[in-house]
Enzyme design. Sequence first.
Site, PDB file in Angstrom:
ATOM      1  CG  HIS A  47      -1.874  -1.228   1.124  1.00  0.00           C
ATOM      2  ND1 HIS A  47      -3.157  -1.181   0.634  1.00  0.00           N
ATOM      3  CD2 HIS A  47      -1.636  -2.535   1.406  1.00  0.00           C
ATOM      4  CE1 HIS A  47      -3.679  -2.396   0.651  1.00  0.00           C
ATOM      5  NE2 HIS A  47      -2.778  -3.243   1.120  1.00  0.00           N
ATOM      6  CG  HIS A  57      -6.299  -3.709   2.564  1.00  0.00           C
ATOM      7  ND1 HIS A  57      -5.154  -3.912   3.307  1.00  0.00           N
ATOM      8  CD2 HIS A  57      -6.543  -2.369   2.630  1.00  0.00           C
ATOM      9  CE1 HIS A  57      -4.726  -2.763   3.791  1.00  0.00           C
ATOM     10  NE2 HIS A  57      -5.546  -1.821   3.410  1.00  0.00           N
TER      11      HIS A  57
HETATM   12 ZN   LIG Z   1      -4.533   0.686   0.565  1.00  0.00          ZN
END
Ligand SMILES: [Zn+2]
Length: 213
Positions: A47, A57
């Site tokens: 990220h 995620h």
């Molecule tokens: Zn992210």
Amino acid sequence: MAIHDLTVPVHPGMPVWPKDPGVSLPLARSLARGDDTNVTRIEMGAHTGTHIDAPFHFKPDGTGIDQVPLETLIGLCRVFDLTDIPGHIDRAAVERCDLRGVTRALFKTRNSQRWARAETAFDPQFIAIVADGAQLLVERGMKLVGVDYLSVEPFGSKQHPVHHILLGANVTVIEGLNLSAVAPGDYELIAMPLRLRGADGSPARVVLRKLGT
Ligand SMILES: [Zn+2]
């Protein structure tokens, strides 16, 4: 051909999310050290900088970045100028945006000036989307949403409702865009994350092409 590069440069001095891995790009093989090539080892979080979130995620059984369809990542996109909003992108801010005819929306806020200034420190005071804004984006049929700092969610969120609303509705989220040089309007979006199998996200090269060029 008019192409806008929305990608922030990846380098060790860039701001990264607190507790995420930093960026390091050492030469694993080096001509200067007598090796026959230069080969960089890439060390960073998934990220980092301009990047795309995958459902994995936030969901243990979520799909990886390699499963985000190219049909979502490439196509008509509308850029909205929200540089004058006082706070986060809430329902009222989204209601100002004409989302008719598009399924991809990028939101330009004051955050983009941070990239234009090449800030090096992470700043938790960035502008993000709040839950009622995210909910309206889902209701309006968005398939992809892009924001111009490192998270779509305000800093310090415990339950991460914005990520859950968007990723839970299969909305692809791009974070860390630099929209400082882009005027609002319609473009062709081309967003290319690495094909990292099963990964929770990936840095991406993201560009806009002016329509009709
Ligand atoms: Zn992210």
